[in-house]
Design a protein around this motif. Structure first.
Motif, short mmCIF file in Angstrom:
data_model
loop_
_atom_site.label_atom_id
_atom_site.label_comp_id
_atom_site.label_asym_id
_atom_site.label_seq_id
_atom_site.Cartn_x
_atom_site.Cartn_y
_atom_site.Cartn_z
N GLY A 99 0.83 -1.20 0.00
CA GLY A 99 0.00 0.00 0.00
C GLY A 99 0.86 1.24 0.00
N PRO A 100 0.25 2.38 -0.28
CA PRO A 100 1.01 3.63 -0.25
C PRO A 100 1.36 3.98 1.19
N CYS A 157 -0.94 3.97 4.77
CA CYS A 157 -2.14 3.14 4.58
C CYS A 157 -2.36 2.21 5.76
N HIS A 215 5.85 -0.87 -0.31
CA HIS A 215 5.02 0.03 -1.10
C HIS A 215 5.28 -0.21 -2.58
N GLN A 238 4.81 -2.30 -5.67
CA GLN A 238 3.88 -3.33 -6.13
C GLN A 238 4.58 -4.44 -6.88
N VAL A 254 -3.69 -5.70 -0.40
CA VAL A 254 -3.51 -4.29 -0.76
C VAL A 254 -4.30 -3.45 0.23
N PHE A 295 -5.52 0.38 1.72
CA PHE A 295 -5.69 1.82 1.56
C PHE A 295 -6.37 2.34 2.82
N LYS A 331 -9.12 1.80 -7.71
CA LYS A 331 -7.97 2.24 -6.92
C LYS A 331 -6.88 1.17 -6.89
N ASP A 360 -5.28 0.89 -10.29
CA ASP A 360 -4.42 2.04 -10.53
C ASP A 360 -3.11 1.91 -9.75
N PHE A 361 -3.18 1.32 -8.56
CA PHE A 361 -1.99 1.22 -7.70
C PHE A 361 -1.04 0.13 -8.20
#
Lengths: 360, 292
Positions: free
Chosen positions: A37-38, A41, A193, A195, A207, A209, A230, A233-234
């Motif tokens: 995750g970013p 998160c 982070h 992927q 994953v 968020f 989302k 996109d990630f």
């Protein structure tokens, strides 16, 4: 078989901040599991909760069937590789690796042998006398690994262990970590982070968020069938096109730029209703047909708007009529395949099976 | 290769020009007096003048006379005790600020610790006299509450009073280096230690304390070196049993009019301090081994 790690409805609050939102997670013995995750998160918070450095505000955590509520980090069957590696600067490599053996019921010789074996396992044979500060980044990481694995934990926790390494070394360590995990058979939980790293190394990936698990799946499912826009996109690159659901039962769509398409049930989320939605497609799931190549699949006319040459690949941004923004297509650079110029027109080939539908 | 040499020369000149003023100051104010003391220590006082024939008689007397020996040992003992008390009291304070004060508040806490420095050293020593005296704050307070009947006498005009006063005066000098050493400790090291099975207490002894040692040794040096030669505090609160070597040096120079003997005692005191300081520096080497 019961799960080795079992989190039920775990929440974590920092004041008003809701860092973990009702996490339910089961991780099996011997699994290589990633939390992806970013930043911010909650993935590191979750890892630290399993390690015992954070207590959940509510919910339960069981490791190997034992309730971990109130069990401090030093009494848990987990060991951690820290992001900074946390190598003790005042100790030698051997003293670092043997740090956790103080209370072990072993003779001094056995401890030394155990340290040797651990160093050997991570490829640091002959480094035992080296001072901690005389190590490179990659070596520090190996020491951190040996130090954790020597205690034979049930779970090894890795907090972004590769983020400080350069690209080449990172790729090397990725395969080495994977090999090591298979060799020792210990459950690895990796926080990252990156992927790509998660896809390469893991059996399963969660994953995250904003404190929630958005999708939990094996790498292929995660990449091919992201459940939300989302997630799509990630993970990697994905093109998104507005679409209208004409028939929710048969899943007939009208996609901007691509026209009328019918997709299968596994390409759509459950409970779709007629109306506005969105469709995603990966760049490599579309291809540009060069001169002389026969049509295959669905064909759409496009104009090259921009291109980026990567050596082995070329990424094209193409304009398609009725599509609101350019679509990215990646093409492998092969023998006899030209690199197209901006302004060229081309046929774009795609397949309805490559589309993923997201509810708006 | 004339050009690079020329550049080097101008750079050397620039450097010299930059340091010339402080260098001149240091030579005039430190090196010259030091050399003079050293020189005088080999002379003999001859009523109003010096007999400049070099002799080791002063050193012989200083080493053999029990009075000088006792004063020197007492100075080392008192300074050692002051250092011990100061560092032991400073460590928890530094630890608290480093580990338990919110980062945004740390500079405020450090600022508060410097508050005693807002008044002069002399006034602070006098204040201790007021607190510790026969009819002082402490004694009258304890008597009023009824804890003691007679005033405590072991707290003023002896070595204890010197230790109390100096320990207070030097506390910030000990807190700061220990604080800096503690601040430099990567907090993940403490978590790593606990992750590897150690309790919080054993983590302190296996990780925190060894990593704080450079700060502790610095604190020891910073407190020990000036206290061994302290002159004002023993003079004001020490009484006859609390006098130290510096007081004797003053007596030799001014009252007994024996500058060579005073110089000799000064040199011996200096050598003792240097020896002990070197010992600690060597000790510090061991701990500095690992840090970057």
């Amino acid at each position: 078989m019961t799960a080795l790690i079992d989190l039920k409805n775990v929440n974590k609050y920092y004041g008003d901040y809701h860092a973990l939102r009702g996490i339910n997670l089961e991780i099996a013995q011997g699994e290589f599991f990633s939390l992806l995750g970013p930043s911010g998160c909650g993935k590191t918070t979750l890892l630290r909760t399993i390690a015992g450095f954070e207590a959940p505000s509510d919910g339960t955590l069981h490791i190997a069937g034992a309730d971990m509520n109130g069990v401090p980090a030093n009494a848990r069957p987990t060991n951690m590789v820290f992001q900074s590696y946390a190598i003790f600067p005042h100790l030698s490599v051997a003293e670092n690796v043997g740090f956790g053996l103080r209370k072990a019921q072993m003779s001094k010789q056995e401890k030394m042998k155990s340290v040797e074996e651990a160093l050997d396992m991570v490829g640091l044979k002959g480094f035992r006398g080296r001072a901690a500060h005389a190590l490179s980044g990659g070596q520090r990481q190996r020491v951190a690994l040996a130090r954790a694995l020597i205690l034979k934990p049930k779970v090894l926790l890795l907090d972004e262990p590769l983020s400080a390494l350069d690209k080449k070394l990172r790729e090397q360590m990725q395969s080495e970590l994977r090999r090591l995990q298979r060799q020792v058979g210990i459950t690895f939980i990796l926080v990252t982070h990156d992927q790509e790293e998660a896809l390469i190394m893991s059996d399963r990936v969660a994953v995250m968020f904003e404190g929630e698990i958005a999708q939990l799946a094996d790498p292929q499912t995660l990449y091919k069938r992201p459940v939300t826009r989302k997630v799509g996109d990630f993970i990697g690159v994905m093109n998104f096109l507005p679409a209208t659901v004409k028939d929710a039962a048969a899943i007939d769509l009208d996609v901007a730029g691509l026209g009328a398409v019918t997709i299968a049930e596994d390409q759509a989320p459950s409970g779709i209703t007629p109306g506005a939605a969105e469709v995603g497609i990966r760049p490599e799931m579309m291809s540009i047909l060069f001169e002389g190549e026969p049509d295959r699949g669905q064909i759409t006319q496009a104009t090259i708007k921009d291109r980026a040459y990567y050596g082995d690949m070329t990424y094209y941004d193409v304009d398609i009529e009725d599509a609101p923004k350019p679509i990215t297509i990646s093409m492998k650079n092969m023998i006899g395949r030209p690199v197209l110029e901006v302004g060229d027109t081309a046929r774009v080939s795609w397949d309805a099976r490559s589309l993923v539908l997201f509810s708006a | 290769m004339g050009a690079p040499l020329a550049i080097l020369n101008t750079e050397n000149k620039k450097g010299l020009a930059l340091i010339s003023a402080p260098l001149g100051y240091v030579i005039a104010m430190l090196a010259v007096p030091l050399a003079a003391i050293l020189l005088i220590s080999f002379w003999t006082q001859d009523f109003q003048t010096f007999d400049t024939t070099p002799t080791l008689n002063n050193y012989r007397e200083a080493v053999t006379d029990p009075l000088y020996r006792e004063l020197l040992f007492r100075s080392i003992r008192i300074a050692g005790l002051v250092t011990l008390v100061t560092v032991l009291l400073a460590f928890p304070i530094a630890y608290f600020i480093s580990f338990h004060v919110a980062p945004s508040r740390k500079s405020l806490w450090l600022f508060l610790i410097t508050i005693p420095f807002w008044t002069s050293y002399l006034i602070r020593v006098f204040l201790w006299k007021v607190i510790l005296g026969f009819n002082g704050v402490l004694n009258s307070g304890l008597q009023t509450v009824g804890i003691i009947d007679e005033p405590l006498t072991f707290i003023l005009y002896n070595a204890n009073a010197v230790v109390i006063t100096l320990a207070h005066a030097f506390a910030p000098f000990a807190i700061l280096p220990i604080f800096v050493a503690l601040e430099k400790i990567d907090r993940s090291l403490l978590e790593a230690s606990q992750d590897l099975g150690e309790s919080k207490l054993s983590t302190f002894f296996r990780v925190t304390l060894p990593l704080a040692m450079p700060g502790v040794v610095a604190a020891v040096l910073i407190v020990f070196i000036p206290t061994i030669g302290d002159y004002v505090t023993p003079r004001l609160v020490g009484g006859p049993d609390g006098l130290m070597i510096a007081n004797m040096i003053q007596v030799q120079f001014l009252r007994l009019n024996n500058a060579p003997m005073g110089a000799t005692l000064a040199v011996i005191a200096m050598l003792s301090v240097s020896l002990i300081a070197l010992l600690f520096v060597a000790l510090n080497r061991r701990y500095l081994r690992g840090s970057r």
